[in-house]
Design an enzyme around this catalytic site. Structure first.
Site, PDB file in Angstrom:
ATOM      1  N   ARG A 181     -36.039  -8.478  19.137  1.00  9.94           N
ATOM      2  CA  ARG A 181     -35.258  -7.700  18.141  1.00  9.94           C
ATOM      3  C   ARG A 181     -33.868  -8.310  17.940  1.00  9.94           C
ATOM      4  O   ARG A 181     -32.877  -7.594  17.770  1.00  9.94           O
ATOM      5  CB  ARG A 181     -35.117  -6.227  18.532  1.00  9.94           C
ATOM      6  CG  ARG A 181     -36.395  -5.472  18.638  1.00  9.94           C
ATOM      7  CD  ARG A 181     -37.227  -5.491  17.338  1.00  9.94           C
ATOM      8  NE  ARG A 181     -38.531  -4.968  17.636  1.00  9.94           N
ATOM      9  CZ  ARG A 181     -39.550  -5.735  18.060  1.00  9.94           C
ATOM     10  NH1 ARG A 181     -39.423  -7.038  18.167  1.00  9.94           N
ATOM     11  NH2 ARG A 181     -40.710  -5.201  18.338  1.00  9.94           N
ATOM     12  N   SER A 259     -38.345   2.637  15.525  1.00 11.72           N
ATOM     13  CA  SER A 259     -37.941   2.803  16.928  1.00 11.72           C
ATOM     14  C   SER A 259     -36.416   2.798  16.985  1.00 11.72           C
ATOM     15  O   SER A 259     -35.792   1.824  16.565  1.00 11.72           O
ATOM     16  CB  SER A 259     -38.477   1.651  17.768  1.00 11.72           C
ATOM     17  OG  SER A 259     -39.882   1.620  17.683  1.00 11.72           O
ATOM     18  N   GLU A 367     -31.450   0.211  18.158  1.00 14.32           N
ATOM     19  CA  GLU A 367     -32.001  -0.975  17.492  1.00 14.32           C
ATOM     20  C   GLU A 367     -31.424  -1.184  16.084  1.00 14.32           C
ATOM     21  O   GLU A 367     -31.186  -2.324  15.690  1.00 14.32           O
ATOM     22  CB  GLU A 367     -33.524  -0.833  17.424  1.00 14.32           C
ATOM     23  CG  GLU A 367     -34.210  -2.020  16.798  1.00 14.32           C
ATOM     24  CD  GLU A 367     -35.719  -1.829  16.710  1.00 14.32           C
ATOM     25  OE1 GLU A 367     -36.379  -1.650  17.751  1.00 14.32           O
ATOM     26  OE2 GLU A 367     -36.239  -1.861  15.585  1.00 14.32           O
TER      27      GLU A 367
HETATM   28  C1  LIG Z   1     -41.085   3.945   9.930  1.00 10.28           C
HETATM   29  C2  LIG Z   1     -40.458   2.661  10.419  1.00 10.28           C
HETATM   30  C3  LIG Z   1     -41.179   1.819  11.245  1.00 10.28           C
HETATM   31  C4  LIG Z   1     -40.616   0.607  11.695  1.00 10.28           C
HETATM   32  N1  LIG Z   1     -41.352  -0.201  12.506  1.00 10.28           N
HETATM   33  C5  LIG Z   1     -40.833  -1.386  12.934  1.00 10.28           C
HETATM   34  C6  LIG Z   1     -41.600  -2.248  13.785  1.00 10.28           C
HETATM   35  O1  LIG Z   1     -42.748  -1.974  14.101  1.00 10.28           O
HETATM   36  N2  LIG Z   1     -41.023  -3.393  14.206  1.00 10.28           N
HETATM   37  C7  LIG Z   1     -39.768  -3.762  13.836  1.00 10.28           C
HETATM   38  O2  LIG Z   1     -39.296  -4.831  14.250  1.00 10.28           O
HETATM   39  N3  LIG Z   1     -39.008  -2.963  13.032  1.00 10.28           N
HETATM   40  C8  LIG Z   1     -39.518  -1.796  12.574  1.00 10.28           C
HETATM   41  N4  LIG Z   1     -38.759  -0.966  11.780  1.00 10.28           N
HETATM   42  C9  LIG Z   1     -37.389  -1.355  11.430  1.00 10.28           C
HETATM   43  C10 LIG Z   1     -37.283  -2.050  10.061  1.00 10.28           C
HETATM   44  O3  LIG Z   1     -38.356  -1.726   9.217  1.00 10.28           O
HETATM   45  C11 LIG Z   1     -37.210  -3.568  10.168  1.00 10.28           C
HETATM   46  O4  LIG Z   1     -36.096  -3.951  10.950  1.00 10.28           O
HETATM   47  C12 LIG Z   1     -37.090  -4.227   8.798  1.00 10.28           C
HETATM   48  O5  LIG Z   1     -37.222  -5.631   8.911  1.00 10.28           O
HETATM   49  C13 LIG Z   1     -35.776  -3.910   8.095  1.00 10.28           C
HETATM   50  O6  LIG Z   1     -35.897  -4.394   6.775  1.00 10.28           O
HETATM   51  P1  LIG Z   1     -34.997  -3.832   5.609  1.00 10.28           P
HETATM   52  O7  LIG Z   1     -35.232  -4.686   4.423  1.00 10.28           O
HETATM   53  O8  LIG Z   1     -35.270  -2.384   5.424  1.00 10.28           O
HETATM   54  O9  LIG Z   1     -33.544  -4.082   6.180  1.00 10.28           O
HETATM   55  P2  LIG Z   1     -32.262  -3.178   5.952  1.00 10.28           P
HETATM   56  O10 LIG Z   1     -32.413  -1.913   6.729  1.00 10.28           O
HETATM   57  O11 LIG Z   1     -31.967  -3.061   4.522  1.00 10.28           O
HETATM   58  O12 LIG Z   1     -31.156  -4.086   6.671  1.00 10.28           O
HETATM   59  C14 LIG Z   1     -31.176  -4.243   8.076  1.00 10.28           C
HETATM   60  C15 LIG Z   1     -30.155  -5.327   8.455  1.00 10.28           C
HETATM   61  O13 LIG Z   1     -30.557  -6.569   7.933  1.00 10.28           O
HETATM   62  C16 LIG Z   1     -29.581  -7.102   7.040  1.00 10.28           C
HETATM   63  N5  LIG Z   1     -30.322  -7.756   5.958  1.00 10.28           N
HETATM   64  C17 LIG Z   1     -31.271  -7.211   5.158  1.00 10.28           C
HETATM   65  N6  LIG Z   1     -31.740  -8.135   4.318  1.00 10.28           N
HETATM   66  C18 LIG Z   1     -31.066  -9.285   4.595  1.00 10.28           C
HETATM   67  C19 LIG Z   1     -31.103 -10.592   4.054  1.00 10.28           C
HETATM   68  N7  LIG Z   1     -31.925 -10.921   3.057  1.00 10.28           N
HETATM   69  N8  LIG Z   1     -30.275 -11.532   4.563  1.00 10.28           N
HETATM   70  C20 LIG Z   1     -29.437 -11.226   5.580  1.00 10.28           C
HETATM   71  N9  LIG Z   1     -29.337 -10.002   6.125  1.00 10.28           N
HETATM   72  C21 LIG Z   1     -30.171  -9.035   5.633  1.00 10.28           C
HETATM   73  C22 LIG Z   1     -28.770  -5.903   6.603  1.00 10.28           C
HETATM   74  O14 LIG Z   1     -27.467  -6.285   6.187  1.00 10.28           O
HETATM   75  C23 LIG Z   1     -28.767  -5.074   7.851  1.00 10.28           C
HETATM   76  O15 LIG Z   1     -27.791  -5.602   8.733  1.00 10.28           O
HETATM   77  C24 LIG Z   1     -39.303   0.245  11.303  1.00 10.28           C
HETATM   78  C25 LIG Z   1     -38.577   1.116  10.467  1.00 10.28           C
HETATM   79  C26 LIG Z   1     -39.156   2.295  10.022  1.00 10.28           C
HETATM   80  C27 LIG Z   1     -38.380   3.198   9.110  1.00 10.28           C
END
Ligand SMILES: Cc1cc2nc3c(=O)[nH]c(=O)nc-3n(C[C@H](O)[C@H](O)[C@H](O)COP(=O)(O)OP(=O)(O)OC[C@H]3O[C@@H](n4cnc5c(N)ncnc54)[C@H](O)[C@@H]3O)c2cc1C
EC number: 1.3.1.98
Length: 376
Positions: A181, A259, A367
């Site tokens: 992570r 998580s 996380e």
């Molecule tokens: C129901 C649920 C289940 C989940 N299950 C998992 C799982 O099984 N495993 C897991 O690892 N995570 C999980 N997550 C967490 C999450 O989905 C992941 O971390 C996902 O990759 C975040 O993507 P996002 O586009 O929503 O990022 P955001 O929430 O929009 O951003 C998260 C971070 O990344 C940065 N960011 C986003 N896009 C970029 C980019 N293009 N370049 C640079 N920085 C960027 C943002 O500035 C921020 O700091 C889960 C979340 C939920 C709600």
């Protein structure tokens, strides 16, 4: 507060850039899966890579604070007025080479669409990452992982905008410090992921099954067996839905950031003492069942969900009328029941973290990325 203002010049420049849409009304509660968070100064939606580069470089040059947003599924954002601009990645180009298994996806492509498309094409390697919400560009940021797989298993390189120099270049996955992570993009403003390149396998089979619950559900008889990718995706989605880990707007158990705490890696001596505490509180057989995995150099990885549960926090904690509570399906997900503010969620996070620390001496670390608010 930032001392830089969004001058009419900057507005005009952004408005005139092809592929950019400006929105002065959106709140982070509209942009995040927790449905929490206040109002940014402006939301800049970027429909192309060029638009994202223009927007970020223009805002950086004017010293205006910004937050890159994908699907908002790993964000805890403060209530109220936020002194930053939300830059939403929405570029959705996806190329799949069926012969070589090479996949190139724009940062704004919904991650699960990449998984669905590659699985449908018979490519293997990311089927265990089915159902993870959010954008493709965010997957390297915390090296997303689930069911024994991580994006680092297949990520070859990312096209990165370096925010300190404005340069756009391909950066090898090996330069991102990808770990559990973690990457050197998380919690930093080093760069913006514009595109992601993955190397998948072309024989129609999954990566070796490394997660017991998944392997058992599929009926795999040997450890590390490979399996048809479509079956693995289906089983992963089934398991995830049962835990509220697939976003469903109608189900408040999924109004979460997934998580909420990482699994703690602790010294072996502390892991021993946690087991003793469990033995004292819950008895011998529970202590023997405590999940504990060697993590190298005299450390062990424990299960955050298990510790939360054994510290006395049941699913649904604290009660049915609380605006923020633990998911009724999974103790590791903190959820908004529809009327919560970020402050309610932070209070809950603090209560859980402190309760586990008091009981076991282990400090759980959140996380998600926190913006304008802190658990401390
Ligand atoms: C129901 C649920 C289940 C989940 N299950 C998992 C799982 O099984 N495993 C897991 O690892 N995570 C999980 N997550 C967490 C999450 O989905 C992941 O971390 C996902 O990759 C975040 O993507 P996002 O586009 O929503 O990022 P955001 O929430 O929009 O951003 C998260 C971070 O990344 C940065 N960011 C986003 N896009 C970029 C980019 N293009 N370049 C640079 N920085 C960027 C943002 O500035 C921020 O700091 C889960 C979340 C939920 C709600």
């Amino acid at each position: 507060m930032s001392d830089s203002s969004l001058t009419p010049d900057i507005f005009a420049r952004l408005r005139e850039t092809a592929g950019i849409a400006l929105d002065e009304q959106s709140r982070f509660s509209d942009l995040t899966t927790l449905h929490l968070g206040g109002k940014p100064r402006l939301t800049v939606q970027c429909e192309s890579t060029a638009a994202a580069v223009s927007a970020v470089t223009a805002l950086d040059a004017a010293n205006i604070a910004l937050l890159i947003v994908g699907g908002g599924s790993n964000l805890v954002v403060a209530d109220g007025q936020l002194d930053l601009v939300a830059v939403v990645m929405a570029q959705d180009a996806l190329e799949i080479d069926l012969d070589t298994g090479l996949v190139c996806a724009g940062a704004g492509v919904v991650w699960d669409e990449v998984v669905a498309a590659t699985v449908a094409a018979g490519l293997g390697g990311i089927e265990c990452l089915s159902g993870i919400p959010g954008s493709t560009g965010a997957t390297p940021v915390q090296n997303v992982g689930a069911y024994g797989a991580e994006i680092s298993d297949v990520l070859t390189r990312v096209r990165l905008l370096d925010r300190s120099t404005g340069a756009v270049e391909w950066v090898a996955a090996s330069e991102l410090d990808l770990g559990y992570r973690h990457s050197n993009l998380k919690f930093t403003s080093r760069g913006v992921v514009l595109e992601v390149e993955l190397q998948l396998n072309v024989d129609g089979l999954s990566a070796p099954l490394r997660f017991g619950e998944l392997a058992r559900g599929l009926g795999a008889s040997e450890p590390s067996q490979r399996w048809p990718v479509a079956d693995v995706r289906e089983q992963v989605l089934k398991l995830r839905r049962g835990k509220g880990m697939v976003v469903d707007p109608a189900d408040h158990d999924t109004w979460s950031a997934g998580s909420f705490f990482t699994n703690p890696v602790v010294d072996d001596a502390l892991a021993d003492s946690v087991r003793e505490q469990v033995r004292a509180i819950r008895g011998e057989s529970d202590a023997e069942r405590m999940p504990r995995f060697p993590a190298g150099q005299g450390t062990s990885k424990l299960s955050a969900a298990w510790l939360i549960d054994r510290a006395g926090f049941d699913k649904g904690f604290p009660n049915e009328s609380a605006p923020a509570r633990l998911s009724t399906k999974h103790t590791l997900a903190l959820t908004n029941r529809g009327t919560a503010q970020t402050a309610d969620l932070v209070d809950l996070a603090r209560t859980v973290r402190d309760g586990v620390r008091e009981k076991f001496g282990v400090t759980l670390v959140p996380e998600p990325v926190w913006v304008g608010v802190s658990i401390d």
